[in-house]
Design a protein around this motif. Structure first.
Motif, PDB file in Angstrom:
ATOM      1  N   ARG A 219      67.477  55.701  72.356  1.00 38.76           N
ATOM      2  CA  ARG A 219      68.237  55.069  73.374  1.00 38.76           C
ATOM      3  C   ARG A 219      69.031  55.964  74.324  1.00 38.76           C
ATOM      4  N   SER A 220      69.344  55.390  75.482  1.00 37.70           N
ATOM      5  CA  SER A 220      70.118  56.266  76.469  1.00 37.70           C
ATOM      6  C   SER A 220      71.023  55.176  77.377  1.00 37.70           C
ATOM      7  N   SER A 221      72.135  55.535  78.003  1.00 33.50           N
ATOM      8  CA  SER A 221      72.907  54.960  78.919  1.00 33.50           C
ATOM      9  C   SER A 221      72.304  54.936  80.310  1.00 33.50           C
ATOM     10  N   SER A 222      71.583  56.124  80.497  1.00 36.06           N
ATOM     11  CA  SER A 222      71.035  56.203  81.835  1.00 36.06           C
ATOM     12  C   SER A 222      69.624  56.010  81.842  1.00 36.06           C
ATOM     13  N   GLY A 223      69.201  55.138  83.186  1.00 35.69           N
ATOM     14  CA  GLY A 223      67.755  55.091  83.272  1.00 35.69           C
ATOM     15  C   GLY A 223      67.105  56.213  83.666  1.00 35.69           C
ATOM     16  N   GLU A 224      67.773  57.041  84.442  1.00 33.68           N
ATOM     17  CA  GLU A 224      67.110  58.486  84.741  1.00 33.68           C
ATOM     18  C   GLU A 224      66.775  59.257  83.452  1.00 33.68           C
ATOM     19  N   THR A 225      67.557  59.223  82.549  1.00 37.67           N
ATOM     20  CA  THR A 225      67.293  59.982  81.429  1.00 37.67           C
ATOM     21  C   THR A 225      66.266  59.314  80.646  1.00 37.67           C
ATOM     22  N   LEU A 226      65.835  57.996  80.636  1.00 37.14           N
ATOM     23  CA  LEU A 226      64.699  57.440  79.841  1.00 37.14           C
ATOM     24  C   LEU A 226      63.432  57.656  80.726  1.00 37.14           C
ATOM     25  N   ARG A 227      63.670  57.575  82.130  1.00 32.74           N
ATOM     26  CA  ARG A 227      62.634  58.051  82.995  1.00 32.74           C
ATOM     27  C   ARG A 227      62.242  59.484  82.647  1.00 32.74           C
ATOM     28  N   ALA A 228      62.868  60.437  82.377  1.00 32.51           N
ATOM     29  CA  ALA A 228      62.596  61.654  82.177  1.00 32.51           C
ATOM     30  C   ALA A 228      61.903  61.987  80.651  1.00 32.51           C
ATOM     31  N   LEU A 229      62.582  60.916  79.771  1.00 33.12           N
ATOM     32  CA  LEU A 229      61.715  61.057  78.416  1.00 33.12           C
ATOM     33  C   LEU A 229      60.285  60.389  78.602  1.00 33.12           C
ATOM     34  N   ALA A 230      60.048  59.490  79.361  1.00 36.52           N
ATOM     35  CA  ALA A 230      58.860  58.836  79.609  1.00 36.52           C
ATOM     36  C   ALA A 230      57.848  59.829  80.086  1.00 36.52           C
ATOM     37  N   LEU A 231      58.337  60.411  81.306  1.00 36.91           N
ATOM     38  CA  LEU A 231      57.519  61.565  81.902  1.00 36.91           C
ATOM     39  C   LEU A 231      57.009  62.665  80.942  1.00 36.91           C
ATOM     40  N   GLN A 232      58.090  62.913  80.096  1.00 35.76           N
ATOM     41  CA  GLN A 232      57.689  63.840  79.064  1.00 35.76           C
ATOM     42  C   GLN A 232      56.718  63.490  77.978  1.00 35.76           C
ATOM     43  N   GLY A 233      56.475  62.117  77.909  1.00 36.08           N
ATOM     44  CA  GLY A 233      55.597  61.686  76.793  1.00 36.08           C
ATOM     45  C   GLY A 233      56.267  61.399  75.685  1.00 36.08           C
ATOM     46  N   THR A 234      57.537  61.067  75.770  1.00 39.91           N
ATOM     47  CA  THR A 234      58.322  60.816  74.555  1.00 39.91           C
ATOM     48  C   THR A 234      58.010  59.428  73.857  1.00 39.91           C
ATOM     49  N   GLY A 235      57.581  58.232  74.780  1.00 37.97           N
ATOM     50  CA  GLY A 235      57.574  56.990  74.502  1.00 37.97           C
ATOM     51  C   GLY A 235      57.234  56.182  75.369  1.00 37.97           C
ATOM     52  N   ILE A 236      57.326  54.490  75.256  1.00 42.74           N
ATOM     53  CA  ILE A 236      57.049  53.635  76.184  1.00 42.74           C
ATOM     54  C   ILE A 236      58.516  53.264  76.776  1.00 42.74           C
ATOM     55  N   VAL A 237      58.499  52.933  78.109  1.00 43.27           N
ATOM     56  CA  VAL A 237      59.791  52.481  78.734  1.00 43.27           C
ATOM     57  C   VAL A 237      59.638  51.271  79.711  1.00 43.27           C
ATOM     58  N   CYS A 238      60.524  50.641  79.989  1.00 46.73           N
ATOM     59  CA  CYS A 238      60.618  49.539  80.974  1.00 46.73           C
ATOM     60  C   CYS A 238      61.554  49.858  81.945  1.00 46.73           C
ATOM     61  N   LEU A 239      61.343  50.156  83.223  1.00 45.78           N
ATOM     62  CA  LEU A 239      61.914  50.589  84.205  1.00 45.78           C
ATOM     63  C   LEU A 239      62.011  49.896  85.620  1.00 45.78           C
TER      64      LEU A 239
END
Length: 299
Positions: A219-239
């Motif tokens: 989890r993160s409060s920031s969509g930009e953090t979630l985007r960065a995690l997705a780009l790094q291959g950490t998991g699946i995201v909805c943005l």
């Protein structure tokens, strides 16, 4: 000796920034010059406005009372300047803008230079907040909010809407496989928001034919953090599309469940108080964004 407007603005800058050094930077002055201005103001008033410690600055009772009047005076001067600029049909003065970090980075920041080329007399002050803020408390003129609005005291100007998509990086899909059915998500790492919980509603149908609500593994409060995690291959995201368009076009992120996804869009609004004294600055900025965004595909 009478108090000057510069001295009032210096006091406000010091209090708002919390430090003389940060106030000096905001005012474009040296720290010593800012400190001298503050000292001169206290000498004129023959009172201590701020208590200085090694860690912080704290208003005295007299300082707090004086600051309220100082804010009113500076606001009145700004309003008078705005009225004069409006007569020339040219917005001018400071415009304080707040938006979530992704919207600031992907929508507002890329358009600042072009906006200022059109309105060079408007001085933009940009702030990023991940949650809803009190515009008066933060001294914000206009905020951009994504999702349903709740505060009826604010005037809202719709900018449009942005579609939500479920995404993953090619590296993640290569390592973990591509989910084909919604139920497959139970075997994958899901990235989601810490707040508000409504942002964890994905544009997919669950077993009860309702929008899928996920329980994020990260989890993160920031969509930009979630985007960065997705780009790094950490998991699946909805943005939202506004922050992932280039990622999808370049293949850095891949859309999942294309044929199964609901067309779920987030409304985006500019919000501000109706009785604001900076309406022409707000209108010029909001209209510029709305016109430019209307030309973007998928907006």
């Amino acid at each position: 000796m009478k108090t000057s407007l510069d001295e009032l603005q210096t006091l406000i800058a010091v209090v708002d920034s919390g430090a003389i050094s940060r106030a000096a930077e905001a005012l474009g002055q040296t720290v010593s010059a800012t400190s001298r201005t503050l000292g001169r103001l206290e000498q004129k008033l023959q009172t201590t406005l701020l208590r200085r410690t090694t860690r912080r600055l704290e208003l005295t009772e007299e300082g707090d009372a004086f600051l309220r009047n100082a804010r009113q005076i500076v606001a009145a001067v700004e309003a008078a300047e705005e009225q004069m600029a409006a007569r020339r049909q040219r917005p001018a003065g400071r415009l304080r803008v707040d938006a979530a970090t992704p919207f600031m980075l992907h929508v507002i920041a890329p358009r600042v230079a072009a906006y200022r080329a059109r309105h060079p007399e408007v001085a933009l002050e940009l702030h990023s907040s991940e949650g809803f803020i009190d515009l008066l408390e933060r001294r914000t003129d206009v905020a951009f909010r994504i999702g349903a609005l709740k505060d009826s005291t604010l005037h809202a100007t719709p900018l449009g809407s942005s579609r939500l998509r479920v995404l993953a990086s090619p590296a993640y899909l290569e390592a973990h496989g591509r989910p084909r059915r919604v139920t497959d998500l139970a075997d994958h790492v899901l990235l989601g928001f810490s707040q508000p919980e409504s942002l964890n509603d994905w544009p997919l149908l669950d077993a009860d034919w309702l929008p899928l609500h996920i329980a994020p593994d990260v989890r993160s409060s920031s969509g930009e953090t979630l985007r960065a995690l997705a780009l790094q291959g950490t998991g699946i995201v909805c943005l939202s599309d506004f922050m992932t368009r280039e990622d999808r076009e370049t293949g850095r992120l891949v859309e999942l469940f294309v044929s199964q996804a609901l067309e779920l869009c987030q409304p985006i609004n500019a919000v501000y108080y109706r009785n604001t004294a900076v309406s022409s600055r707000i209108q010029s900025f909001v209209e510029y964004l709305r016109e430019d965004l209307a030309r973007q595909p998928g907006w």
